[in-house]
Design a protein around this motif. Structure first.
Motif, mmCIF file in Angstrom:
data_model
loop_
_atom_site.group_PDB
_atom_site.id
_atom_site.type_symbol
_atom_site.label_atom_id
_atom_site.label_comp_id
_atom_site.label_asym_id
_atom_site.label_seq_id
_atom_site.Cartn_x
_atom_site.Cartn_y
_atom_site.Cartn_z
ATOM 1 N N ASN A 190 71.199 68.868 -25.769
ATOM 2 C CA ASN A 190 71.669 69.063 -24.405
ATOM 3 C C ASN A 190 71.477 67.777 -23.602
ATOM 4 O O ASN A 190 70.883 66.820 -24.091
ATOM 5 C CB ASN A 190 70.924 70.247 -23.764
ATOM 6 C CG ASN A 190 71.752 70.948 -22.695
ATOM 7 O OD1 ASN A 190 72.643 70.347 -22.088
ATOM 8 N ND2 ASN A 190 71.471 72.208 -22.459
ATOM 9 N N ASN A 191 71.990 67.764 -22.376
ATOM 10 C CA ASN A 191 71.906 66.552 -21.555
ATOM 11 C C ASN A 191 70.653 66.515 -20.687
ATOM 12 O O ASN A 191 70.610 65.853 -19.653
ATOM 13 C CB ASN A 191 73.175 66.384 -20.710
ATOM 14 C CG ASN A 191 73.423 67.571 -19.794
ATOM 15 O OD1 ASN A 191 72.646 68.521 -19.788
ATOM 16 N ND2 ASN A 191 74.491 67.524 -19.032
ATOM 17 N N GLY A 192 69.618 67.212 -21.122
ATOM 18 C CA GLY A 192 68.339 67.241 -20.429
ATOM 19 C C GLY A 192 67.502 68.315 -21.085
ATOM 20 O O GLY A 192 68.039 69.155 -21.817
ATOM 21 N N GLY A 219 73.024 71.607 -18.732
ATOM 22 C CA GLY A 219 74.210 71.687 -19.572
ATOM 23 C C GLY A 219 75.397 72.415 -18.990
ATOM 24 O O GLY A 219 75.360 72.926 -17.866
ATOM 25 N N ASP A 220 76.456 72.451 -19.784
ATOM 26 C CA ASP A 220 77.677 73.150 -19.406
ATOM 27 C C ASP A 220 77.534 74.630 -19.783
ATOM 28 O O ASP A 220 76.528 75.033 -20.364
ATOM 29 C CB ASP A 220 78.880 72.490 -20.092
ATOM 30 C CG ASP A 220 78.715 72.409 -21.598
ATOM 31 O OD1 ASP A 220 77.720 72.973 -22.121
ATOM 32 O OD2 ASP A 220 79.551 71.798 -22.263
ATOM 33 N N PRO A 221 78.518 75.462 -19.458
ATOM 34 C CA PRO A 221 78.398 76.897 -19.762
ATOM 35 C C PRO A 221 78.118 77.174 -21.245
ATOM 36 O O PRO A 221 77.351 78.088 -21.569
ATOM 37 C CB PRO A 221 79.760 77.455 -19.340
ATOM 38 C CG PRO A 221 80.211 76.539 -18.251
ATOM 39 C CD PRO A 221 79.722 75.179 -18.651
ATOM 40 N N ARG A 270 76.340 75.392 -23.360
ATOM 41 C CA ARG A 270 74.914 75.165 -23.626
ATOM 42 C C ARG A 270 74.071 76.287 -23.016
ATOM 43 O O ARG A 270 73.129 76.774 -23.624
ATOM 44 C CB ARG A 270 74.462 73.846 -23.009
ATOM 45 C CG ARG A 270 74.589 72.563 -23.797
ATOM 46 C CD ARG A 270 75.430 72.488 -24.987
ATOM 47 N NE ARG A 270 76.763 72.001 -24.679
ATOM 48 C CZ ARG A 270 77.608 71.474 -25.559
ATOM 49 N NH1 ARG A 270 77.286 71.358 -26.837
ATOM 50 N NH2 ARG A 270 78.806 71.078 -25.199
#
Lengths: 333, 333
Positions: B177-179, B185-187, B189
Motif C-alpha cells: 500500500n502507499n502507507g 490506499g484506494d478503495p 486496498r
C-alpha cells in the motif's frame, strides 16, 4: 525580485539545514528574497545572511506524525501554514518545506489553491537515470486514485516542467504500463493512451515499462498516484538495499576488501553521486497556483540550496503561469 | 515418481540450458522423471542422462514475440502446448518453460485449468531480501486488473506457498500500500484490508510499503497484477542499473579502481549472489490445477535445475492439492 517562503521548522535537521541552505542560496543568487517562518531565536543561531532575508516568528509547528488535514486546520499559526498563507496573500511567490508531506499537500491544495481546470495536482520529481539526464515522473502519490483525464493533464504539466525547468526541447512523454504494446494495460491505461496519442502538442512515445526508467527511456513518465508511489519507493528501497549490502560486504570482507574499497573510493563516490538526485531539487506539487515544493525530510543545507535553485528556475521560467494559460483553455471537466 | 513436463524449446538458450539443467536435476534427485518436449535431434546433443527421462519430438515451437493466446490456439503441436496438454491428460504432474510468458499463462489458464473457485490465478515469485530469506509476492502481472477478493485469495495462496515450499511457519502477510496506516490506499486496498483483517487463519500484519520489501518486512506480499508488475520491474531495473553503473565506474576508473575491484572481487560476488534469486526457482502461475512454472528466458542450466527443484518441492508438499481442498470450501463468488 522573487520571494520564497520557507518553512524553517520542518524536517529532521530543522531549522539548521533550512537556514544554512538559505544562507548558501542568498550568496549564490542575487535576485531572490527569502522569508523564514519559525522560531526566531533558533533561526538566528544559524542565519549569517543579512540582506534579502526576513524572519516571521512563530512558536507553532507541524510534526511529522501529525494527521495532515487536521494539522493544517488546527495549527493555523504553524510555520508551514503561515508560509502557505503568505503565498495566498501575494506576499511570497512560492513555498518550500522539508516537513510533513501530507500536511504540505493539504496546505498546497486548501491554502495555495489549484489552477483552474486542474482537478488533481500531482507530485512530480526528477529521478536519476544512468546517463545522468534524469526523468520527471508524476503522480508520485499526491492521489490514491486517478482518472485518464488526470493522467493526460500530468503529461502536459510534466512536459511544461521538463521543457521550462530542465531545458529539454519537446520532452518525450511515456505512459508507465505493464508492456510496451499499445494494447497493454487496464482500462485506465488504455483510455489514457488514447488521450495522449490524440494530442499532437505532446511528444508521446507510447508505453514504457518500469524496468527501463533508469535507462532514460522517456523524459516525462506519467502514471496514477498509487502506482507512482509504489514505483518510487521500489526504486529508493532497492538502491538503498544494494548500497547498504555493498557496504556490509566490504566491512565484513576483511583487510583485502577494505583495501579494495579504499582504492575504489572515487569510483564508488561517483556512483553514489549519479544515483543521488537531490541536485535536481525536491518534489513539486504541480497544478497549484504557485510552486509548492517538498524537499526530503533528511535534507542537508546543500539539498535545501538546490531546492531553492529549482524554485527560482520555476519562478523565472514562469512554468506555473504557462500552465495557468494552457489549462484556462480547457473546458471544465 | 513425480513427472515434470519440460518445454525444451523456450528461452534464449534453448534447448541447451533446459537439457543441461535436466541432466543436473536427474543426478540430484532420484524421485523425479522428466519429459522433454521439442526437437529430438537437438535435445539429444546435450542429453547425458539416460534414466527417468524421455523425449517427445515436435518441430513446432512458440516464439518470444508470438501473440500469446493466438499462439496457444494455432500452434497446437508446439513444445509448450504439448507439455501443458500432458498435464491436462494426467501424463505429467507439472510444466516448466523458459519461453513466452504470456503464452505460458494462456496455456496454464486454458489447458491446465484453474482450481475451482479461483477466478484469477496470480504470478508468484520469491524475491530477494537483504538478510537472504526472501519474500513471496503475487500477482506479478498475470492480470492487468484485480478485485479485493482476488487479492484475498492471493494472500491464502501465498501463505500456502511460503509455508509448504519455503518452510515458513505462519508466514507474515502484508498488503502492498502507499502507507502503513490501515486507512491508506484506494478503495481496492481498503476493501482488501478488511477482508484480510477479518480472516484469522491468515497472519496478516497490515499494510507494507514498497520501500521496505527488500528489508524482509513480510513473508508474503499481495497486490494487484498491474502494481506487482511495476514494482517487480522497478526492483529489477534499479538493481541492473546500479550493478551496471558500478561496473562502468570501475572500468572507467583507471588502474587504481581496477586493482580495488580485484581486491573486492569476493565481496562483490557475495553481493551479486545475495541479489540473485534464481536459486529460489521461477515464477509460479499459482491457482491452477498443477504447478506451471516460468523460469527466466535467460536462464542457464543451474537456474533450470533450481526451478526443477522448486517444482519437485511443490509436488512433494502437495501445495496445489492443499489449495484445491481449501478453496473447494469457498462459496462460488
Amino acid at each position: 525580485m522573487k520571494k520564497i517562503a520557507i518553512d524553517a521548522m520542518g524536517g529532521d535537521f530543522a531549522p539548521q539545514a533550512l537556514v544554512e541552505g538559505a544562507n548558501q542560496a542568498l550568496q549564490e543568487f542575487s535576485d531572490i528574497e527569502l522569508i523564514l517562518y519559525g522560531d526566531e531565536a533558533k533561526i538566528k543561531q544559524y542565519l549569517t545572511a543579512s540582506e534579502r532575508v526576513s524572519i516571521v516568528h512563530t512558536d507553532e509547528k507541524i510534526n511529522s506524525d501529525d494527521e495532515p488535514t487536521k494539522a493544517i486546520r488546527q495549527k493555523k499559526n504553524s510555520s508551514m501554514v503561515l508560509a502557505a498563507k503568505a503565498v495566498k496573500a501575494g506576499e511570497a511567490d512560492a513555498v518550500l518545506s522539508a516537513g510533513n508531506t501530507g500536511a504540505l499537500l493539504a496546505a498546497g491544495f486548501f491554502i495555495v489553491g489549484r489552477i483552474k481546470n486542474i482537478d488533481r495536482p500531482g507530485l512530480l520529481s526528477t529521478l536519476p537515470t544512468v546517463e545522468g539526464q534524469g526523468f520527471d515522473m508524476l503522480d508520485l502519490g499526491a492521489n490514491a486514485e486517478n482518472t485518464a483525464h488526470h493522467l493526460y493533464q500530468y503529461a502536459k504539466l510534466g512536459s511544461f516542467y521538463a521543457e521550462s525547468v530542465r531545458g529539454i526541447k519537446r520532452p518525450r512523454v511515456g505512459l508507465l504500463n505493464n508492456g510496451t504494446e499499445s494494447s497493454k494495460g487496464d482500462p485506465l491505461r488504455k483510455e489514457t493512451y488514447e488521450l495522449l496519442a490524440a494530442d499532437s502538442s505532446l511528444n508521446f512515445i507510447g508505453n514504457v515499462e518500469a524496468r527501463e526508467l533508469m535507462n532514460g527511456v522517456a523524459d516525462v513518465v506519467v502514471t496514477d498516484g498509487f502506482t507512482g508511489n509504489a514505483v518510487l519507493k521500489s526504486i529508493e528501497g532497492t538502491a538503498l538495499s544494494i548500497m547498504g549490502q555493498l557496504k556490509k560486504s566490504i566491512l565484513g570482507g576483511g583487510l583485502k576488501a577494505k583495501l579494495g574499497a579504499l582504492l575504489l573510493k572515487d569510483s564508488l563516490k561517483e556512483l553514489k553521486s549519479r544515483l543521488d538526485y537531490s541536485d535536481a531539487g525536491g518534489a513539486v506539487l504541480f497544478g497549484l497556483k504557485a510552486p509548492v515544493v517538498k524537499t526530503h525530510g533528511s535534507s542537508d543545507a546543500k539539498t535545501v540550496c538546490s531546492t531553492i535553485r529549482q524554485i527560482r528556475t520555476m519562478l523565472h521560467t514562469d512554468v506555473v503561469g504557462k500552465s495557468v494559460t494552457e489549462f484556462s483553455k480547457e473546458e471544465t471537466q
